[in-house]
Design a protein around this motif. Structure first.
Motif: not given
Lengths: 565, 254
Positions: B212-230
Motif C-alpha cells: 500500500v502507498a499514500g498518506t496516513m489517511a490512505d493507509l488507514r483506508r487501506a487497512a479499514e481502520s480510521s483510528e489506528a497508528g502507523l
C-alpha cells in the motif's frame, strides 16, 4: 561444555566458511586450473631439481651428506624466521582485530578454548604455504637418501612441533606487544621492523654468496670450507632440532634428546602461552580497542602532488589522489617497498657479479644471451610486483564500492585511474632495473633502446592484467592487503602474466634469431640490424597492447556485469 | 521525481523485488517501510544505480537510469544502510573526493565541507582518519558526503543508525528543509515513529511488492481502520501480529 567441545565449536564456522568458499562454482573452476598448473609445474620442478642436486651432493665423499643436512638446516632456519614474523602478524589479526571477537568475548566460553582455537587459526593461516613448499623438498631428501615410507611419519612428527613453536611464540609475543602498544600501531611497527629484518637477511645472504657452499674449489682449504658449513644455524634453535630429527630419520637412527627438545618446547610454549593468555588477554583486548593519534597533517609532498595533478580533470584527479593516499597510509602496503628496494639492489648486484665480458667468444655470446634473458627476468620481477600492488587494487575498494557505483563515474574511469597509478611507479622501477643492468652489461645502443621500450610495454600489459584478474577474483573480506595476492586469483594472474611474458620473449627471440646465431663460435659477430629490432618491437607492441586493452575491456565488462549480479 | 516502473530483481531463485511500481514526488519526504527481507534495500540500491534491475525501469527527473546512468546519478545523494567508507582518508578528504566524483572542486566545495562538518560538530575531526571515527560519526560523514554536491534527490537507507538524539533532530530538520525547498527524499526505515513524524507519504513493501502507498489517511483506508497508528497499520498490512507467539515463546523459555 568441555574445552575440547568448545574448541571444536569455535573452529567450526571457520572450517565451514573455508569449505564453502572452496566449493563455490567459480572457486572450483579456479582451484582446478590452479592445482592442475601447480601439479603440472611447481612440485615436480622443485622435486626433480632437488633430487638431481642432492644426488650430486651425496656422491661427494664425507662432505656431501653433511652439506645436504646443513642446507636443510639453513632452509628451515629461514622458514622459522618467516613463520615467526607471519605468526606474530596473524596473531594480531586473530586475537585482537578480528570482527567476530566482540561477540565472542560476550559469550561464556572458556578463555583456554578461545586461545587454542585462535592459536590453531593463526598456525594454519601462517604455515600452509611453508608446508606446501616443504612437501617436495622432504620428498626429494627421502628419495635421494633412500629413507622409505617410514620417513613420512617422522616428517610429520618433526614438522608439527616445528610449526607449533613459532605459532605459540608469536602469539605470546603479540600479547605482550599489545600490552605496550595499541594493536593497530603494533602491527605497523612489526611490519616495518619485520620487513626491514627480511631485507637485511636477503642482503646478507646475497653478500655471503651461499652458492659457494656447493663449490668447494672456491675455498682456500678444506678446513675453511668445513668451517663455513657450520653456517648461521645454532644448536639452540628449533629449526636445528627439526633438521637433526629429519636427518636422523633419513639415516635410519634418531637422537631421543632431539625429539624430546622439539616436543617439550612446543608443549611448554603452548602451555606458557595459554597461561599468559589467561592472565593478560582481558586487559590486552581492552587496550586493542584503543586507537592511536590519527590526525593527518598537510605536508609539502601532498601540496606538490596536488599541484602536479592539478591539470587532470576533477574526477580523475580525485580518484588518483584517493588511491595514492590510501596506499601510503596503509602500512601493510607501503612497507613492502623496502623489500622492493632490496630486490633491485640484489638484482643489479647479481648482474654485475656474472663472469661476463672476459673477452672470449663464449663470454661475448653469453653476454648477448644474458642481456636478452635480462628482459625476461626484469619482466618476472615486474609481474610479481604488479601482482603484489596492482592485483589487490579492486579488492581494496571492497565495502566502499557503493560510493563509486552510486556516483556519476564510469567503471572505465575508475580502471584508468588505477591503471595509471599502478603503471607509473612500476614503469619507473622497470626502467631503473633495465637501464642499470644494461649499463652493467655494456649493451649496444640498438638493443638498449629495444629493451627499454619493451620493458615499458610489458609493464603496461602486466599492470592491466593484474587489474583485470583482481576484478574477476576480488577478495573483499581481507583485512591485510598483503594477503590478497596469495588468493587463487593472484596465482592465476601470475601464471597468465608469465605465459604472456614467455610469448613476448619467444617472439623477440624469433625476430633476433640471426643476430644470436652470429654470436656463436666460428661465426662472424655483427650488430643488430635496425630492421630486426623494428620487427621485434612491432611484435612486442602488438602482444602487449592486446594485453592492455583486452584486460581493461574485460575488467570494465566484469564491473558492469556485477551491477546485475 | 523518482518513478519505478515494474521493477524486478532476482537473486537466483529468490525474487527480492517483484514488479514493483512507485512514484516519489518532488518536494516531499517519502518513507519506504517493510519487514526484514521485504526488498527495501535492494530497491534503494537499484535507484542509486548500484544494482541493475532484471526488468523494469528506474526514472529520475524524467531520465531513464539504464540509458543515462551518469546524468541520473549526478542528481542523487545516496546513504547506504552500513557506513563503510575509505578508512585511510580523513573526513575532509572523503568529502572532497565525493564532490570530485561529481566533477566539483574549488572554494565552493571547501565552504560546503566546512558548513556540513560544522552542522554535525565534526570540525575538529576534519583532519582525522576515518578509521578513528565512531559508528555515529561515520553516519554523519556519509550523510555529509551525500549532500556535499548539492543533489536534487536524497535516497537514505536507515537514516538514524548510530545517531545521538541531537544529531537525529538535526537530520529531521535538515530533511524537512531540503524537501520544503523542492528536494526529493526517499528514506527506508524500521523506526515507525520516525516515519510517522517525518514522512509526507509512505509506501509499505512486502515480499518485494508495494502492499500500500499514500498518506496516513490512505493507509488507514487501506487497512479499514480510521483510528489506528502507523504501527498497528503496519502490522495489519504485513500480517505481523505476534503477541500470541511471543507469549508462548517466553513460556517455553521459562
Amino acid at each position: 561444555m568441555s574445552v575440547v567441545s568448545e574448541y571444536r565449536l569455535l573452529l567450526r564456522p571457520k572450517w565451514l566458511a573455508a569449505w564453502r568458499r572452496a566449493s563455490s562454482a567459480r572457486s572450483r573452476l579456479g582451484r582446478i586450473v590452479l592445482l592442475g598448473a601447480l601439479g603440472a609445474a611447481a612440485w615436480p620442478v622443485v622435486y626433480l631439481t632437488l633430487v638431481r642436486f642432492l644426488a650430486a651432493l651425496r656422491q661427494v665423499e664425507d662432505i656431501g651428506p653433511l652439506l645436504a643436512s646443513r642446507l636443510l638446516a639453513l632452509g628451515l632456519l629461514i622458514f622459522f624466521g618467516l613463520l615467526l614474523l607471519s605468526n606474530v602478524i596473524g596473531a594480531l589479526s586473530g586475537f585482537f582485530l578480528a570482527r567476530d571477537l566482540p561477540a565472542l568475548r560476550a559469550t561464556p566460553v572458556d578463555g583456554l578454548s578461545i586461545y587454542l582455537a585462535r592459536l590453531t587459526e593463526t598456525l594454519v593461516s601462517s604455515s600452509w604455504m611453508v608446508l606446501l613448499i616443504l612437501i617436495p623438498v622432504l620428498a626429494a631428501y627421502a628419495r635421494v637418501f633412500d629413507a622409505g615410507v617410514v620417513f613420512l611419519p617422522i616428517s610429520l612428527g618433526a614438522l608439527i612441533p616445528f610449526l607449533l613453536i613459532p605459532a605459540a611464540l608469536g602469539s605470546a609475543f603479540t600479547l605482550l606487544l599489545v600490552r605496550v602498544f595499541p594493536a593497530r600501531r603494533s602491527r605497523d611497527i612489526l611490519l616495518v621492523a619485520g620487513l626491514g629484518g627480511i631485507a637485511v637477511l636477503v642482503l646478507v645472504l646475497r653478500v655471503l654468496r651461499p652458492e659457494r657452499l656447493v663449490n668447494p674449489e672456491s675455498y682456500r682449504n678444506l678446513v675453511e670450507f668445513l668451517e663455513s658449513l657450520r653456517g648461521p644455524s645454532s644448536p639452540w634453535l628449533p629449526s636445528q632440532w627439526t633438521a637433526d630429527a629429519l636427518v636422523g630419520g633419513l639415516e635410519g637412527g634418531s637422537d631421543f634428546l632431539t625429539w624430546l627438545l622439539l616436543w617439550s618446547t612446543a608443549a611448554g610454549l603452548t602451555t606458557l602461552g595459554a597461561a599468559l593468555h589467561g592472565r593478560l588477554y582481558p586487559t590486552c583486548f581492552t587496550r586493542a580497542q584503543e586507537g592511536d593519534e590519527q590526525r593527518v597533517r598537510r605536508s609539502g609532498g601532498t601540496a606538490l602532488l596536488e599541484r602536479l595533478l592539478s591539470r587532470l580533470a576533477v574526477r580523475r584527479r580525485e580518484l588518483v589522489l584517493k588511491d595514492i593516499r590510501t596506499f601510503f597510509r596503509d602500512t601493510t602496503q607501503w612497507s613492502q617497498l623496502i623489500i622492493l628496494a632490496v630486490l633491485v639492489v640484489v638484482y643489479v648486484y647479481n648482474m654485475s657479479a656474472l663472469p661476463l665480458n672476459a673477452g672470449t667468444t663464449i663470454s661475448r655470446y653469453l653476454t648477448t644471451l644474458v642481456l636478452f634473458l635480462n628482459l625476461a627476468l626484469t619482466g618476472f620481477v615486474v609481474a610479481a610486483i604488479a601482482g603484489r600492488f596492482v592485483f589487490p587494487a579492486f579488492s581494496l575498494e571492497g565495502r566502499t564500492l557503493w560510493l563509486l557505483r552510486s556516483s556519476p563515474v564510469e567503471a572505465g574511469e575508475v580502471l584508468k585511474s588505477k591503471f595509471w597509478t599502478g603503471l607509473l611507479p612500476l614503469g619507473f622501477l622497470a626502467l631503473i632495473l633495465t637501464v642499470l643492468t644494461n649499463l652493467v652489461l655494456d649493451v649496444p645502443p640498438v638493443l638498449f633502446g629495444l629493451s627499454i621500450v619493451s620493458i615499458v610495454l610489458i609493464t603496461a600489459s602486466f599492470t592491466a592484467q593484474a587489474l583485470a584478474w583482481g576484478v574477476y577474483f576480488p577478495v573483499f573480506e581481507s583485512e591485510n592487503a598483503a594477503q590478497i595476492p596469495t588468493s587463487i586469483g593472484g596465482l592465476l594472474y601470475m601464471l597468465g602474466a608469465l605465459a604472456s611474458l614467455g610469448l613476448v620473449v619467444l617472439c623477440q627471440g624469433w625476430a633476433l634469431r640471426d643476430y644470436f646465431i652470429s654470436g656463436l663460435p666460428g661465426r662472424a659477430p655483427r650488430s643488430v640490424a635496425i630492421s630486426e629490432a623494428v620487427v621485434a618491437l612491432a611484435l612486442t607492441f602488438g602482444l602487449t597492447m592486446i594485453g592492455v586493452f583486452g584486460s581493461l575491456w574485460a575488467a570494465e565488462a566484469r564491473i558492469e556485469s556485477r551491477r546485475s549480479g | 521525481m523518482i518513478e519505478l516502473v515494474s521493477l524486478t530483481k532476482r537473486y537466483g531463485e529468490f525474487v527480492a523485488v517483484d514488479a514493483l511500481s512507485l512514484s516519489v514526488p518532488e518536494g516531499r519526504i517519502t518513507g519506504l517501510l517493510g519487514p526484514n527481507g521485504a526488498g527495501k534495500t535492494t530497491t534503494l540500491r537499484m535507484i542509486a544505480g548500484i544494482l541493475e534491475p532484471d526488468s523494469g525501469e528506474v526514472r529520475i527527473g524524467g531520465l531513464d537510469m539504464a540509458r543515462e546512468p551518469l546524468a541520473t546519478r549526478s542528481m542523487l545523494g545516496f546513504v547506504p544502510d552500513r557506513p563503510f567508507v575509505y578508512e585511510k582518508l580523513t573526513g575532509g578528504e572523503l568529502l572532497r573526493f565525493t564532490a570530485g566524483l561529481h566533477g566539483m572542486s574549488g572554494s565552493v566545495v571547501e565552504t560546503r565541507i566546512d558548513e556540513l562538518l560544522e552542522l554535525w560538530d565534526l570540525v575538529s575531526w576534519k583532519d582525522q582518519l576515518v578509521e578513528s571515527y565512531s559508528h555515529g560519526m561515520r553516519q554523519k560523514l556519509i550523510l555529509s558526503s551525500a549532500l556535499v554536491h548539492a543533489p536534487r534527490v536524497l535516497v537514505i537507507d536507515e537514516p538514524m543508525v548510530g545517531l545521538d538524539p541531537r544529531s537525529a533532530r538535526i537530520l529531521k530538520d535538515l530533511l524537512r528543509e531540503f524537501a520544503d525547498r523542492g528536494g526529493t527524499v526517499l528514506v527506508s526505515t524500521h523506526t515507525l515513529e520516525l516515519a510517522e513524524v517525518l514522512c509526507d507519504q509512505m509506501a509499505i513493501i512486502d515480499h518485494g511488492q508495494i502492499a500500500v502507498a499514500g498518506t496516513m489517511a490512505d493507509l488507514r483506508r487501506a487497512a479499514e481502520s480510521s483510528e489506528a497508528g502507523l504501527e498497528q497499520l503496519f502490522l495489519r498490512i504485513t500480517r505481523g501480529a505476534t503477541d500470541l507467539r511471543i507469549a508462548s515463546l517466553l513460556d517455553a523459555l521459562g
